[in-house]
Design an enzyme around this catalytic site. Structure first.
Site, PDB file in Angstrom:
ATOM      1  N   GLU A 106       0.871  -1.378   0.258  1.00  9.36           N
ATOM      2  CA  GLU A 106       0.233  -0.057  -0.002  1.00  9.36           C
ATOM      3  C   GLU A 106       0.814   1.683   0.010  1.00  9.36           C
ATOM      4  O   GLU A 106       1.803   1.423   1.093  1.00  9.36           O
ATOM      5  CB  GLU A 106      -0.777  -0.328   1.127  1.00  9.36           C
ATOM      6  N   LYS A 108      -8.846   3.036  -2.604  1.00 13.86           N
ATOM      7  CA  LYS A 108      -9.119   2.178  -1.803  1.00 13.86           C
ATOM      8  C   LYS A 108     -11.053   2.160  -1.512  1.00 13.86           C
ATOM      9  O   LYS A 108     -11.571   3.673  -1.439  1.00 13.86           O
ATOM     10  CB  LYS A 108      -8.440   2.554  -0.333  1.00 13.86           C
ATOM     11  N   CYS A 134      -6.180  -3.552   1.393  1.00  6.70           N
ATOM     12  CA  CYS A 134      -5.912  -3.351   2.874  1.00  6.70           C
ATOM     13  C   CYS A 134      -7.167  -3.195   3.760  1.00  6.70           C
ATOM     14  O   CYS A 134      -7.848  -4.651   3.684  1.00  6.70           O
ATOM     15  CB  CYS A 134      -4.904  -2.770   3.885  1.00  6.70           C
TER      16      CYS A 134
END
Lengths: 576, 576
Positions: A44, A135, A171
Site C-alpha cells: 500500500e 481504496k 488492506c
C-alpha cells in the site's frame, strides 16, 4: 495458457522519500523479472510511504508522487521490462473526491478541504499507467486517520492478465464485509469467476495479528473462490512497525506460501494453468516462514521500530542513560541489535543515591554490547542548582532526573546522536517518571508499548537466544534479578509506591487497553484496593501529563491501540 | 397562542466534568426560567464537555453522561421547572451505530470499536428525556475527529412546543448542504412549515469566523423559511477556544439579536405569535453585540484560552521566564489578564550575554502587571555543566536555554505554578528555538498560533486599550520597539538569521496555512531567494521537531488549521 508467476515484493518504504521509494520499486521489479515474474505487487502507498497523514493534503507532494508513477512506467519500458505488470500504491487525485453528500462550496465554507486525494493502487504495463483502483474502506480508528485525508473509491478493479481475472483491493477493503470483495466474488457474463484476489497492505504489527490476517484472507478466498495474494510492507515508520509476513492462501483457505516477518522479501508463487483433463486449477505450495515465539516477535518488532526510526531520520548513532536497571539495559540491547553496539553511547550518570552495583552493571552491559561507555557524575550540576534553589522532596528528585536529561541533550547536540528514552509502558501509565528526565526526553521510546512484566520476559528471551547461539548474553543477570528502583533517594524501590508489576500489568491491560470501568475490573476478581490504587494512579498520571502537554510525547510501537484523550478533562473513573 | 420565549445559554463547560456541567445546566435553566423562558437551549455536548475525543469510547464515561441527563430532568421536575423545555447536548448510545456498511463482527475483527456512540441532543420536559437527535454530519478535518469516535445519526427531529414546530440540529449539520436541514424545509401534511430551527454548537474560534457563521445561518433561515437560533459554547478547552457569539437570524437572514464573544451569556428572544390580521409572524429584534476590532478579538481569544486552561486543570498561578523581549512581555500580560497579575511569577534568568536594558525591561513589566518578579542568574549552573562537558557553539547556546527550562520546572514543582511557554508561531515554524528551553517547555503556549507581526500588533493594541481606559500600559515601550534578540551570544539579533518578520510571516502563511508549493509562492511575487530560505528553514525545523517528537508538543489556540504530519518523512518542498 502458461503459469502466471506472481512476485510479492515485501519492501520497506519511507514516508515522503519519493525518489528513494521509486528507486526501490525499480530495483525489486528488476529482481522479480530476473526470477521470471509476470506480475510484481508492492505494498500500500509504495511511492509515498505509509501513513502519510496530512502530507496528503499538500498539492506539490501529490504531484510529485503522481509523476513518480509515470517515471516508473517509463523507466521499466526503457529497460525492456514493459511486459511485466507492476501493481503499486500511491496517492491519487480524485475528480469526485467529496465525502458523503457534501458539495464543493460547502466543504470550502466549513473548512474541510474540497479536493481530498485517494489511497490508490495503479497498474503499470508497457510504459504506461493502464488502470487504477481507489481504496473503498478508509479506516478511521486506532492508529488510522484515513477518512480524514482521503476520499473513498467506489469502483472495483479486475485486470485481465494473460487470460486471468485478477481483482485488486487495498488492506481495509478485506477487513470489512460488503464492498469490493463481494462484487468480485461473482461470475462474469461468460461464466468465469475471479482467478486471483491481490491485496496491497500497510498493516501495522500487533502481537498475534498474523493469524488474524491469514484467517481473514482465507475467508475472502472462500467467498471469491479464488486464491488471495497478500503483500504487506515491512519496517519501522514513526510509532508504527510493519512486520511484513506476506502470504498466499488457496481458495479453500489453505496457506500456500509465506514471507518471514521483519525483513524485506520477494515471495514468488505461480498461478498455474487449468488442468485440461479435470478442469481444475492446481494450487502449488511454496516456502513458508515458521511462526516466531511471542517474545521473539515482540523483541524483533522493537528492534525494527527503532532501526527504522534511526535510519529514516538520518541518524547513525544513539545515546541513552544507562542506570544498571532493566529498562535501560534492554533499551541499550535493542539499540545495539538495531544499529550495532559500536554505534551506541551509554552514559552512566550516578548521583549520591546510586548504588555501586548499579554502576558495575551499567559498565558490564556496555562491555557486553561493545558500546561506548561514559561516566558523567551529576553532583556538581545538582549542587549548583541546589545552591541557588534549595529544593526538597519530589522537587529535588525531579531536579536530579532533569539534570540527567540536560546532559544527554548536550551530548546529543555536541556529537549528533539520537537520544532515546528507556521508560516502559507500566511506568508511563502510572506516572512513575519525571517530565523532561533522562527516561522520557528524546526522539524515541522503544519500550513505550512494552509493559514491565514483558520487559523482563524480553530480557530473558534475548539472553537465552544468545546462549543458544553460543554468544555472551548481553544483559547482566543482576539487572534482571534485582528489585527495580529509580535510585532517587536512599533504599527506594518501585514496590514502595506500586503494586507488584505482574498484578499491576494485568489491571493496566484491562483498564487502559480494554477501557474497562471499575465495575468490570471488580467482576474480573481483582482486589478492590488494588483496582482503586491503580485507577487512581493512572487517572492522576494522565492528569499530570495533561498539565504538561509540552512534555514527552512518546512515540513508539503501536502494539496496542492508540488513544486520543483531551488534554483538559476532569473525568476520573469513580473509585470508593 | 402566546409568545414562545427562547433562552440561548452560552456557557463554558469542561470536558469530563460531568457533575460540574450538570450543575451549570441546572443553574442556567433556573436563571432562564426566572426570566420567563419556555425553551432553554445549551451548546453541543453540554454534559460531557466538547471535544471529548477518545473519552467517548470509554463505557463508564458514557453511562455517567447518560445518567446525568436523567438527573437533570428529575431535578428540574422536583424544583417545579418541569414545564420548561430544555435542549442540551450529551453522548448517546446507538443501536445502529456502525458506519457505512460495516457489520459488527467485522468491526471487531478489524480493531474498530463495534459500538460507537453518537453526538446527541436531548429534549427534557416534565422530568423526562422525551426526544433525542443524533448529529448527522461528523466533521473529520482540521481540529475535528468526530467521524473517529461517533456514529452518524440518520433521523431528523422536529419538536412541537406550544404549537410551534421546532427543528433541532447540531453544528456541522448546517455547514453541509443536504441532510437534515433540507428535510426540515418542507411543509407538513397540514401545510405548516418550520417555526424555528435551533442549532446547538461547539464551533471553535477562528479569526473572522463570526461573519461566516451568521451568513451561513442566514442561508439556512431562507431555505427553511424559519428563524435560526444558534447557541455556541464559550471558553478555552485544551488547544481550542470557543468564542460564543450566539445569535438569532430572521427567515430573511437579518440578524435579530446576538451575544458578545468570550463571556458566558443568556440570550433571550421571543418567537412571537402569528398576527391574526395579516397571518404574518413578526420577528422582534433584541440586543446585539458590536463586533470587536480584529486585534482585540485575537487578544481576547488568547486570554480566554489560557484562562480556561489554568482553571480547568486546577492551577491558580503561572510561572514564566521574562527576558525583557516582546514575546515574554505579551505572554505575561495575557497571563495577568487571564488570572490576575498577582498570580503570575516572572523569572528573569540573565546569562553573561543578557543586556542591562533587558533586565530593566523585565523588572518594569512585572511592576506594571503587579506580578511576582524574581532574578535567578544561571551562570553557576551553566558553569557547573561546562566544567564537566566543555560545550561550544550551538550546544553551548542550547545549554543556557535548557538550564532556564530546568529552573522553571523546579520552581513549578516547588510552588505549584503552571509553566507557560512564550514562543510565537513564526519562531516555532522556522525552528528559531531550543528543544526543552524556557520558551518551549511547560503546559501551554499562548502565542503558539500568533505570528511575530501579530505579536507586536497585539502588544500595541493592549497598551492603547490601557491608555484609552486611563490605565498604565502594561508592556514597556522598549520591549515593543527594540530589535528582537535571543541574547544567547554577544550582539545577536533575530534578523542575523531570519528575513524581516513582516515578509517572513507572509511567506509562512502561504506555505504553511495554505499549503502552497514553491511554484505558487513565486507566482505570488515573492523573491525566489526569500522563498527558498523560508521553505528550507521550515522543512528543516519540521525535520528537527520530528527527530525529537518527545519534545515540545505545543498546545494552544487553533486559529489556523491543525496539521498532522508524519514524524519520519523525507519530503521537502523542492527548492533551487
Amino acid at each position: 495458457m502458461a503459469d502466471l508467476r506472481i512476485a510479492l515484493a515485501q519492501i520497506d518504504t519511507c514516508v515522503g522519500a519519493i525518489d528513494q521509494n521509486t528507486a526501490a520499486v525499480l530495483e525489486w521489479t528488476r529482481r522479480a523479472a530476473a526470477e521470471g515474474a509476470d506480475l510484481v505487487a508492492f505494498p500500500e502507498m509504495t511511492l509515498t510511504g505509509y501513513p502519510v497523514e496530512d502530507l496528503a493534503l499538500r498539492a506539490s507532494f501529490r504531484r510529485a508522487a503522481w509523476d513518480a508513477a509515470a517515471d516508473v512506467a517509463a523507466q521499466l519500458e526503457r529497460e525492456g521490462l514493459g511486459h511485466v505488470t507492476v501493481v503499486l500504491g500511491t496517492v491519487g487525485t480524485s475528480e469526485s473526491a467529496l465525502p458523503e453528500g457534501a458539495e464543493g462550496a460547502e466543504r470550502e465554507v466549513s473548512g474541510a478541504p474540497a479536493d481530498l486525494p485517494t489511497n490508490r493502487a495503479v497498474v503499470i504495463q508497457h510504459g504506461k499507467v493502464v488502470a487504477s483502483y481507489d481504496k473503498h474502506h478508509l479506516p478511521n480508528y486506532g492508529v488510522f486517520d484515513e477518512f480524514r485525508i482521503f476520499a473513498p473509491g467506489t469502483e472495483p478493479l479486475v485486470l485481465e492478465i494473460a487470460g486471468r481475472s485478477v481483482g485488486i483491493v487495498i488492506c481495509e477493503d478485506i477487513w470489512q464485509d460488503g464492498g469490493p470483495v463481494t462484487t468480485l466474488g461473482g461470475l462474469d457474463e461468460a461464466g468465469h469467476g475471479l482467478d486471483l484476489l491481490l491485496v496491497l497492505n500497510g498493516s501495522p504489527y500487533e502481537e498475534g495479528k498474523g493469524h488474524v490476517r491469514t484467517e481473514l484472507a482465507a475467508r475472502r478466498a472462500r467467498e471469491t473462490s479464488a486464491p488471495v495474494a497478500y503483500v504487506n510492507m515491512v519496517g519501522g515508520q514513526d510509532d508504527l512497525v510493519f512486520d511484513g509476513g506476506s502470504f498466499v492462501v488457496a481458495p479453500d483457505g489453505a496457506l500456500l506460501t509465506s514471507s518471514p516477518q521483519f525483513v524485506e522479501d520477494l515471495l514468488l508463487w505461480d498461478l498455474a494453468e487449468r488442468d485440461p483433463a479435470t478442469g481444475e486449477v492446481p494450487y502449488p505450495a511454496g516456502r513458508t516462514a515458521a511462526p516466531l515465539h511471542p517474545d521473539e516477535e515482540v523483541y524483533r518488532a522493537c528492534v525494527t521500530g527503532l532501526a527504522g526510526y534511526v535510519r529514516k531520520n538520518g541518524f547513525r548513532s544513539i545515546v541513552l542513560g544507562v542506570s544498571g536497571g532493566i529498562d535501560s539495559a534492554l533499551s541499550a540491547t535493542i539499540a545495539a541489535d538495531a544499529i550495532g553496539g559500536q554505534n551506541v553511547v551509554g552514559v552512566s550518570m550516578p548521583s549520591t543515591y546510586s548504588s555501586e552495583h548499579s554502576l558495575d552493571d551499567a559498565a558490564d552491559l556496555a562491555k557486553r554490547l561493545g558500546a561506548d561507555y561514559r561516566v558523567q557524575p551529576i553532583a556538581p550540576m545538582v549542587e549548583a542548582f541546589q545552591g541557588e534553589l534549595a529544593l526538597e522532596g519530589v522537587a529535588e528528585e525531579n531536579l536530579q532526573a532533569r539534570v540527567r536529561g540536560v546532559v544527554l541533550m548536550a551530548i546529543s547536540n555536541r556529537e549528533g546522536h539520537l537520544v532515546i528514552a528507556p521508560g516502559n509502558k507500566s511506568e508511563l501509565a502510572v506516572g512513575y517518571a519525571t517530565i523532561y528526565d533522562a527516561g522520557s526526553i528524546g526522539g524515541f521510546a522503544p519500550l513505550k508499548d512494552v509493559d514491565k512484566s514483558r520487559v523482563w520476559a524480553l530480557a530473558r528471551w534475548r539472553n537465552n537466544a544468545a546462549l543458544d547461539a553460543g554468544e555472551i548474553p548481553p544483559i547482566p543477570e543482576s539487572s534482571i534479578t534485582k528489585p527495580p528502583s529509580a535510585e532517587l533517594r536512599p533504599g527506594q524501590t518501585d514496590q514502595d509506591s506500586l503494586p507488584p508489576y505482574d498484578l499491576l500489568d494485568e489491571v493496566l491491560d484491562a483498564y487502559i487497553e480494554h477501557a474497562e470501568g471499575r465495575a468490570e475490573l471488580l467482576a474480573r476478581g481483582f482486589d478492590p484496593e488494588v483496582v482503586d490504587k491503580v485507577v487512581t494512579l493512572v487517572d492522576r498520571a494522565e492528569w499530570k501529563r495533561r498539565q504538561y502537554p509540552l512534555g514527552p510525547k512518546v512515540t513508539s510501537l503501536a502494539f496496542g491501540r492508540d488513544r486520543r484523550l483531551p488534554v483538559t478533562s476532569r473525568w476520573r473513573e469513580p473509585v470508593e
